[in-house]
Scaffold this active site. Structure first.
Site, PDB file in Angstrom:
ATOM      1  N   ARG A 141      -9.402 -12.372 -14.516  1.00 32.00           N
ATOM      2  CA  ARG A 141      -9.516 -12.181 -15.975  1.00 32.00           C
ATOM      3  C   ARG A 141      -8.425 -12.875 -16.769  1.00 32.00           C
ATOM      4  O   ARG A 141      -8.581 -13.107 -17.963  1.00 32.00           O
ATOM      5  CB  ARG A 141      -9.485 -10.686 -16.289  1.00 32.00           C
ATOM      6  CG  ARG A 141     -10.861 -10.068 -16.250  1.00 32.00           C
ATOM      7  CD  ARG A 141     -10.815  -8.706 -16.830  1.00 32.00           C
ATOM      8  NE  ARG A 141      -9.718  -7.970 -16.221  1.00 32.00           N
ATOM      9  CZ  ARG A 141      -9.792  -6.707 -15.825  1.00 32.00           C
ATOM     10  NH1 ARG A 141     -10.896  -6.035 -15.995  1.00 32.00           N
ATOM     11  NH2 ARG A 141      -8.774  -6.102 -15.270  1.00 32.00           N
ATOM     12  N   HIS A 153      -7.579  -0.906  12.628  1.00 35.69           N
ATOM     13  CA  HIS A 153      -6.665  -1.604  13.547  1.00 35.69           C
ATOM     14  C   HIS A 153      -6.544  -0.895  14.906  1.00 35.69           C
ATOM     15  O   HIS A 153      -6.639  -1.523  15.954  1.00 35.69           O
ATOM     16  CB  HIS A 153      -5.256  -1.706  12.952  1.00 35.69           C
ATOM     17  CG  HIS A 153      -5.214  -2.307  11.578  1.00 35.69           C
ATOM     18  ND1 HIS A 153      -6.090  -3.269  11.161  1.00 35.69           N
ATOM     19  CD2 HIS A 153      -4.382  -2.083  10.528  1.00 35.69           C
ATOM     20  CE1 HIS A 153      -5.808  -3.609   9.911  1.00 35.69           C
ATOM     21  NE2 HIS A 153      -4.783  -2.893   9.503  1.00 35.69           N
ATOM     22  N   LYS A 182       4.062   6.068   8.275  1.00 39.97           N
ATOM     23  CA  LYS A 182       4.984   5.354   7.389  1.00 39.97           C
ATOM     24  C   LYS A 182       6.332   6.064   7.458  1.00 39.97           C
ATOM     25  O   LYS A 182       6.398   7.261   7.754  1.00 39.97           O
ATOM     26  CB  LYS A 182       4.478   5.408   5.943  1.00 39.97           C
ATOM     27  CG  LYS A 182       3.059   4.893   5.753  1.00 39.97           C
ATOM     28  CD  LYS A 182       3.011   3.402   5.618  1.00 39.97           C
ATOM     29  CE  LYS A 182       1.597   2.919   5.351  1.00 39.97           C
ATOM     30  NZ  LYS A 182       1.444   1.476   5.540  1.00 39.97           N
ATOM     31  N   LYS A 212     -10.998  -4.461   4.248  1.00 45.40           N
ATOM     32  CA  LYS A 212     -11.110  -3.015   4.272  1.00 45.40           C
ATOM     33  C   LYS A 212     -10.533  -2.434   2.982  1.00 45.40           C
ATOM     34  O   LYS A 212      -9.731  -3.108   2.338  1.00 45.40           O
ATOM     35  CB  LYS A 212     -10.414  -2.449   5.490  1.00 45.40           C
ATOM     36  CG  LYS A 212      -8.903  -2.558   5.422  1.00 45.40           C
ATOM     37  CD  LYS A 212      -8.307  -1.927   6.639  1.00 45.40           C
ATOM     38  CE  LYS A 212      -6.837  -2.014   6.625  1.00 45.40           C
ATOM     39  NZ  LYS A 212      -6.105  -1.254   5.663  1.00 45.40           N
ATOM     40  N   ASP A 268      -6.650   4.372   6.720  1.00 46.49           N
ATOM     41  CA  ASP A 268      -6.006   3.082   6.454  1.00 46.49           C
ATOM     42  C   ASP A 268      -5.842   2.266   7.731  1.00 46.49           C
ATOM     43  O   ASP A 268      -6.006   1.050   7.720  1.00 46.49           O
ATOM     44  CB  ASP A 268      -4.631   3.337   5.805  1.00 46.49           C
ATOM     45  CG  ASP A 268      -3.891   2.049   5.465  1.00 46.49           C
ATOM     46  OD1 ASP A 268      -4.550   1.096   5.036  1.00 46.49           O
ATOM     47  OD2 ASP A 268      -2.654   2.012   5.618  1.00 46.49           O
TER      48      ASP A 268
HETATM   49  C1  BG6 Z   1      -2.682  -2.819   6.472  1.00 41.72           C
HETATM   50  C2  BG6 Z   1      -2.484  -1.407   5.950  1.00 41.72           C
HETATM   51  O1  BG6 Z   1      -3.989  -2.984   6.932  1.00 41.72           O
HETATM   52  O2  BG6 Z   1      -1.768  -3.066   7.525  1.00 41.72           O
HETATM   53  C3  BG6 Z   1      -1.054  -1.194   5.531  1.00 41.72           C
HETATM   54  O3  BG6 Z   1      -3.337  -1.194   4.841  1.00 41.72           O
HETATM   55  C4  BG6 Z   1      -0.091  -1.603   6.624  1.00 41.72           C
HETATM   56  O4  BG6 Z   1      -0.846   0.156   5.146  1.00 41.72           O
HETATM   57  C5  BG6 Z   1      -0.414  -2.998   7.128  1.00 41.72           C
HETATM   58  O5  BG6 Z   1       1.219  -1.571   6.083  1.00 41.72           O
HETATM   59  C6  BG6 Z   1       0.450  -3.367   8.304  1.00 41.72           C
HETATM   60  O6  BG6 Z   1       0.206  -4.678   8.705  1.00 41.72           O
HETATM   61  P1  BG6 Z   1       1.210  -5.433   9.652  1.00 41.72           P
HETATM   62  O7  BG6 Z   1       0.530  -6.716   9.974  1.00 41.72           O
HETATM   63  O8  BG6 Z   1       2.487  -5.612   8.866  1.00 41.72           O
HETATM   64  O9  BG6 Z   1       1.428  -4.563  10.835  1.00 41.72           O
END
Ligand code: BG6
Length: 514
Positions: A69, A268, A366, A176, A263
């Site tokens: 935008r 993952h 986290k 995602k 998340d």
């Molecule tokens: C993302 C998550 O998919 O992966 C995040 O949404 C996370 O919350 C991130 O911090 C971590 O990615 P990487 O590659 O730094 O391990």
């Protein structure tokens, strides 16, 4: 179906599949990014595009189109890309590489419901085909929230961009969250598949783009020595850890109400688990690989009772290292009584002959002790130890640990005699480190994945069946947690809430301290 895009894959005439020395170079193409003002674009996508250009893997006429935008001209957008690249690219900034890339940068101003803007986008795509020889081949990267997917995909169909009469390919890349439970994932898949056929949809799980994650397959299927042990006869349990030391500052818009399991575990960690537990695919063709992942995900289930087999936590304020950090409830944008979890651990089982009875523990959080991702295969103890009992007091279980990040490599742990006049056995480790064994550094996951989109190679992208199966596995746990309400507090810099320790202690096991 409102449109039928061409799905033919461009074959690079320079690329003889038998000649491994030639790099994989993408064919004539352009990439449109929706959501160019977001963090992901700035920190990952734009730098990855530059890194690909720097490595000579993009075609000469490659073009990058930003859609947003903001009242930007092409040059303003170019400046944004430039700054993002200068700050975040992996490879050094080279003026000549940048100048070549900058020639193909365009910007289209508009909102998602603006028909005119999408018509201008279509015009830009066609003009680039003429001016820069992109052949009209275009990937649309939706780096936008899922609620905007239906509007954008319908706009692409309306303005004729979702398909092409000129044999050009059109692909859509989605990030995602692919839904927030099984039902919403199905709805989302239906929305996207309404416009783009499944073979043109590339769902990003950036963990699959990581070298060390692909190395799980190399380790398992290129070697003979691990396979005989890779089953319930020898493996006691598997631990998959993805720990982060960062908090959620600035991410409330995405994370509030989502939490650690949606998340990270749904995508993952279940993908890591699938690669660790699946059978050998007959080849690495996308259909063969996906078939094995679908099979193993189909056999996977979260084991209860969930009050004993899962843990869920939320970080409090406190000290992490030498820094005072706020708790989640004090982070900007989170509600003061937020029940969003920042730590999640789940026990899973793969119900097949290979794995029956072996627990797979996955955990993520986290503000934990340190940033580390690893897959640890922990073996059973030897059935008999022919030593004095004092000789093996410091002997743990044998383990094979695939270190995904940050210290990429593989560690094997086993017992060894302590030098001296008595027989005493203690754990030692044998290490393989990428940094020591290879001279080239690993590309960023997004480099690999963007290149694969442009090449039309879907092996490293989860199909919709995998996404739906992953929700099926996690939904019962999420429902249970939703009924339970509040997550358990844990200190920043720790390894999660007490219930996480209890969940393994109950079975006589403990979490590894990576
Ligand atoms: C993302 C998550 O998919 O992966 C995040 O949404 C996370 O919350 C991130 O911090 C971590 O990615 P990487 O590659 O730094 O391990």
């Amino acid at each position: 179906m409102t449109a039928q895009p061409a799905t033919r894959t461009w074959t690079n005439p320079l690329r003889d599949p038998l000649d491994k020395r030639l790099p994989r170079i993408a064919g004539p193409s352009s990439l449109v990014i929706f959501g160019v003002t977001g963090d992901l674009s700035r920190k990952k996508l734009m730098p990855a595009i530059y890194d690909l250009a720097h490595r000579g893997l993009l075609p000469p006429g490659f073009s990058l189109i930003g859609f947003a935008r903001r009242e930007w001209a092409d040059q303003d957008f170019g400046q944004q890309v430039h700054d993002a690249v200068a700050e975040h690219a992996r490879t050094p900034f080279r003026e000549s590489v940048w100048n070549r890339l900058a020639e193909g940068i365009r910007f289209v101003q508009g909102s998602f419901d603006d028909d005119d803007a999408f018509d201008r986008l279509a015009e830009t795509v066609h003009t680039l085909a003429e001016e820069r020889g992109t052949g009209g081949n275009t990937a649309f990267y939706l780096s936008i929230p899922p609620w905007a997917f239906p509007t954008v995909t319908k706009q692409l169909a309306r303005c004729g961009l979702a398909s092409s009469d000129e044999d050009a390919w059109r692909r859509v890349v989605i990030e995602k969250p692919f839904g927030h439970d099984l039902d919403s994932a199905r709805e989302l898949n239906a929305v996207v598949n309404d416009v783009f056929p499944e073979e043109s949809v590339f769902r990003i799980d950036h963990y699959l783009g990581k070298e060390t994650v692909q190395n799980i397959m190399a380790l398992r299927f290129a070697n003979q020595m691990f396979e005989p042990l890779w089953n319930a006869h020898y493996v006691d349990h598997v631990q998959i850890t993805m720990a982060e030391d960062i908090g959620l500052n600035g991410r409330a818009g995405y994370y509030e109400g989502i939490g650690a399991a949606r998340d990270v575990i749904q995508n993952h960690l279940l993908q890591l688990l699938a690669l660790t537990a699946m059978e050998e695919p007959v080849s690495f063709e996308p259909t063969a690989l996906r078939a094995e992942k679908v099979k193993v995900l189909g056999a996977m289930t979260a084991v209860g009772p969930f009050d004993e087999t899962t843990a869920r936590g939320q970080y409090t304020g406190g000290w992490q290292g030498g820094t005072k950090v706020p708790g989640l409830l004090q982070e900007q944008g989170f509600s003061k009584d937020s029940t969003t979890e920042t730590y999640a651990a789940v026990t899973l089982e793969v119900r097949n002959r290979r794995w029956g009875g072996v627990p797979f523990y996955v955990r993520t959080g986290k503000r934990l002790g340190r940033r580390v991702t690893e897959v640890a295969v922990v073996f059973k103890r030897a059935p008999h130890l022919p030593f004095d009992s004092t000789a093996t007091e410091e002997l743990g279980e044998n383990a094979l640990v695939i270190r995904v990040q940050p210290d990429e490599g593989v560690t094997m742990r086993f017992g060894s005699k302590v030098p001296g006049t008595t027989m005493e056995v203690r754990d030692v480790t044998m290490d393989f480190g990428y940094g020591h064994s290879f001279t080239e550094s690993s590309p960023e996951a997004y480099e690999r994945l963007i290149l694969d989109v442009l090449l039309g190679e879907p092996s490293l992208f989860p199909g919709n069946e995998e996404v739906e199966l992953s929700w099926r596995i996690l939904d019962p746990v999420l429902d249970y947690w939703a009924r339970e309400g509040t997550p358990e507090p844990y200190e920043p810099g720790s390894w999660g809430p007490p219930s996480a320790r209890a969940m393994l202690a109950r079975t006589g096991r403990h979490w590894r301290r990576p």
